[in-house]
Design a protein around this motif. Structure first.
Motif, PDB file in Angstrom:
ATOM      1  N   PRO A   1       0.915  -1.165   0.073  1.00  0.00           N
ATOM      2  CA  PRO A   1      -0.016   0.212   0.118  1.00  0.00           C
ATOM      3  C   PRO A   1       0.866   1.128  -0.055  1.00  0.00           C
ATOM      4  N   GLY A   2       0.866   1.808  -0.971  1.00  0.00           N
ATOM      5  CA  GLY A   2       1.656   3.293  -1.072  1.00  0.00           C
ATOM      6  C   GLY A   2       2.691   3.116  -2.204  1.00  0.00           C
ATOM      7  N   GLY A   3       3.174   2.013  -2.660  1.00  0.00           N
ATOM      8  CA  GLY A   3       4.271   2.156  -3.487  1.00  0.00           C
ATOM      9  C   GLY A   3       4.982   0.506  -3.645  1.00  0.00           C
ATOM     10  N   ASP A   4       5.815   0.611  -4.496  1.00  0.00           N
ATOM     11  CA  ASP A   4       6.553  -0.493  -4.876  1.00  0.00           C
ATOM     12  C   ASP A   4       7.911  -0.718  -4.115  1.00  0.00           C
ATOM     13  N   GLY A   5       8.048  -1.804  -3.234  1.00  0.00           N
ATOM     14  CA  GLY A   5       9.130  -2.075  -2.546  1.00  0.00           C
ATOM     15  C   GLY A   5      10.696  -1.752  -3.012  1.00  0.00           C
TER      16      GLY A   5
END
Length: 231
Positions: A56-60
């Protein structure tokens, strides 16, 4: 005790990571979002980071790139459902130390985490200094110097140099580098090894005026500190 940051939004996977970290003697801290994981990683002191990609919120892997740019030396394991070769290569090129695809075998996860935690132990052991004349490699600080001059290397270049140093004067194959530096047990059919070796070789040459890493055609590379020649 190895400090382990787990960034995973799936509670089942997160519990598996936590349990594995504790079984291996680590102390886990968890985060469930991209922003919280990045905040903890940049403000805390973690030896190992286990991170998902679709957070949630972006790509690791974007978080990894930011951490590496900020100078983080933490070892990083990506565990993701994005498990194609291209995904793995992207993660490794952005600074991950290992990449495990979901669904995973718990024993393989354990082996991967144990391998990385063992590297943490080696890096913080009393066997700190590796020296070849004016070239000094300090494992605890993860720094490289030639004489009094600092040689700026990335975390992956540092790992690469350490592997070359402990195998000085011997031919090291690309597959050995993939297995021991990238923890890859297959050939991704890219030039990721050659690119990193080339960058490290140039940095050492610029700092010292000598050529430490020689290409052994058809075989791999040799690190020859005792007979380094003028670049």
């Amino acid at each position: 005790m190895t400090q382990v940051l787990i960034v995973e939004d799936d509670p089942v996977s997160s519990r598996v990571f936590e349990r594995t970290a504790r079984d291996l003697g680590g102390e886990p801290t968890t985060a469930a979002t991209y922003d919280r994981g990045l905040e903890l990683a940049t403000t805390g002191s973690f030896d190992l980071i286990v991170i998902d990609r679709m957070l949630p919120g972006g790509d690791g892997v974007d978080a990894i790139a930011k951490l590496r740019l900020a100078g983080s030396n933490a070892l990083i394991l990506v565990v993701s459902a994005l498990g194609r070769s291209a995904n793995k290569i992207e993660g490794l090129e952005k600074g991950a130390d290992d990449y495990l695809a979901k669904p995973f075998d718990p024993e393989e996860l354990r082996a991967r985490m144990q391998s990385l935690m063992r590297r943490v132990t080696i890096q913080t052991s009393d066997n700190d200094l590796i020296a070849f004349g004016d070239l000094e490699i300090r494992r605890k600080a993860r720094t490289v110097h030639f004489g009094i001059d600092h040689v700026p290397v990335t975390p992956k270049e540092f790992d690469l140099l350490c592997f070359f140093a402990i195998n000085a004067d011997a031919t090291v194959t690309r597959m050995q580098l993939l297995e021991n530096v990238w923890n890859l047990h297959f050939d991704p059919q890219t030039n990721v090894v050659d690119v990193h070796v080339g960058r490290l070789r140039r940095k050492l040459e610029e700092a010292s005026g000598r050529s430490y890493i020689q290409t052994s055609r058809g075989a791999g590379y040799m690190f020859l500190p005792q007979i380094a020649v003028s670049a």
